[in-house]
Design an enzyme around this catalytic site. Structure first.
Site, PDB file in Angstrom:
ATOM      1  N   LYS A  45      33.514  35.114  44.010  1.00  0.00           N
ATOM      2  CA  LYS A  45      35.381  35.576  43.936  1.00  0.00           C
ATOM      3  C   LYS A  45      34.944  36.884  44.076  1.00  0.00           C
ATOM      4  O   LYS A  45      36.187  38.403  43.880  1.00  0.00           O
ATOM      5  CB  LYS A  45      36.136  35.439  42.425  1.00  0.00           C
ATOM      6  N   SER A  46      34.240  37.488  45.104  1.00  0.00           N
ATOM      7  CA  SER A  46      34.272  39.193  45.397  1.00  0.00           C
ATOM      8  C   SER A  46      34.272  39.296  46.977  1.00  0.00           C
ATOM      9  O   SER A  46      34.450  40.432  47.206  1.00  0.00           O
ATOM     10  CB  SER A  46      33.373  39.953  45.293  1.00  0.00           C
ATOM     11  N   TRP A  50      35.440  35.570  52.589  1.00  0.00           N
ATOM     12  CA  TRP A  50      36.154  36.536  54.048  1.00  0.00           C
ATOM     13  C   TRP A  50      35.243  36.999  54.623  1.00  0.00           C
ATOM     14  O   TRP A  50      35.187  37.406  56.112  1.00  0.00           O
ATOM     15  CB  TRP A  50      37.083  37.618  52.784  1.00  0.00           C
ATOM     16  N   HIS A 101      24.770  34.484  45.988  1.00  0.00           N
ATOM     17  CA  HIS A 101      24.992  34.419  44.767  1.00  0.00           C
ATOM     18  C   HIS A 101      23.774  35.614  43.499  1.00  0.00           C
ATOM     19  O   HIS A 101      24.599  36.188  42.578  1.00  0.00           O
ATOM     20  CB  HIS A 101      26.212  33.820  44.210  1.00  0.00           C
ATOM     21  N   SER A 131      40.695  35.806  39.050  1.00  0.00           N
ATOM     22  CA  SER A 131      39.807  34.737  40.408  1.00  0.00           C
ATOM     23  C   SER A 131      39.500  33.725  39.639  1.00  0.00           C
ATOM     24  O   SER A 131      39.763  32.406  40.082  1.00  0.00           O
ATOM     25  CB  SER A 131      39.669  36.079  41.739  1.00  0.00           C
TER      26      SER A 131
END
Length: 287
Positions: A45-46, A50, A101, A131
């Site tokens: 969630k970082s 994107w 991750h 998030s």
């Protein structure tokens, strides 16, 4: 369900057993990197999704074919999950692009020998928590039956899936061979996406004309990426991720933690953050 029902432990870290198996972790440990591989490393969630959109566009010189035709978990697969074992990664042409991750000290031996390029994306841990809390609530493979205060306690103690945010960030910041690592913050990308795309292209030694940078940045705006069915996880079966109740790509903003955390929780978070990060000599974009 509890951690015992949904998670396995690997090197002291909780991992969701639906996507991590003994077989996939063995394959991960034996994976052979190439010098021209590109790794996107993040705590969950970082900004992973994107970056899985931006990097292929930079590598392709702005050609959108891969981001329009391949789900992001195929175009930039996670090395450590069992679904990746079906992708014949050794046959992929260079540069191969991967995501992880995992903590720096959990990378396989070949990583430290070959030293591929790494883009490490960081995000304000309060927004990461926010998030994650919403995301856990829409999945079936993460523990999601905790109250906000219970989950905050787990997160701050490093007992949530993928371990401690603090250890993750500090481990990657302390990586050797820093010339092979690019550090970038989610907040920097929000503030100036064109500059971020330019920085990424330079780091990857893929120079781009200003008009291509602008096109990539525009395509990767949250509102535009959210419409890409190859990136918004709409293809994931409902039994794994309930997007009928919440979009995977939810808001894509900075500071959403202010809509979730109570004053007391903010105070607790800040105290632990200051203690855990007191020896870190790095200027974070959110400080």
């Amino acid at each position: 369900m509890t951690e015992a029902d949904l998670y396995i432990q690997y090197k002291g870290i909780y991992l969701p057993s639906l996507v991590h198996t003994a077989y996939s972790l063995k394959q991960y440990e034996e994976f052979i990197f190439r010098p021209d591989d590109i790794i996107i490393a993040t705590y969950p969630k970082s900004g992973t999704t994107w970056m899985q959109e931006i990097v292929p566009l930079v590598v392709s010189g702005g050609d959108p074919e891969s981001v329009e035709s391949l789900p992001n978990w195929d175009r930039v697969p996670w090395l450590e999950i069992h679904q990746t074992s079906d992708l014949a990664l050794s046959k992929r042409p260079p540069p191969r692009m991967f995501a992880t991750h995992f903590h720096h000290n959990m990378m396989p031996p070949s990583f430290f020998e070959v030293k591929p390029k790494v883009i490490y994306v960081m995000r304000n841990p309060k927004d990461v928590f926010t998030s994650s809390f919403h995301f856990n609530g829409m999945t079936t493979f993460l523990v999601n039956e905790m109250s906000q205060s219970e989950y905050l306690k787990k997160f701050l103690e490093g007992k949530a899936a993928y371990g401690s945010w603090f250890d993750h960030v500090k481990g990657w910041l302390n990586a050797e061979d820093k010339e092979n690592v690019m550090y970038i913050a989610y907040e920097e990308m929000i503030t100036d996406l064109k500059d971020s795309v330019s920085r990424i292209s330079r780091f990857l030694e893929k120079p781009l004309d200003a008009d291509i940078v602008e096109k990539i940045a525009d395509r990767c705006l949250f509102k535009n990426m959210k419409q890409n069915n190859m990136s918004n996880y709409s293809a994931v079966p409902e039994e794994f991720m309930g997007q009928a109740k919440l979009d995977f790509l939810r808001k894509g903003i900075v500071g959403d933690w202010k809509n979730l955390l109570t004053d007391a929780e903010v105070e607790l978070f800040d105290a632990i953050y200051q203690n855990k990060m007191k020896d870190v000599k790095y200027e974070f974009a959110w400080d």
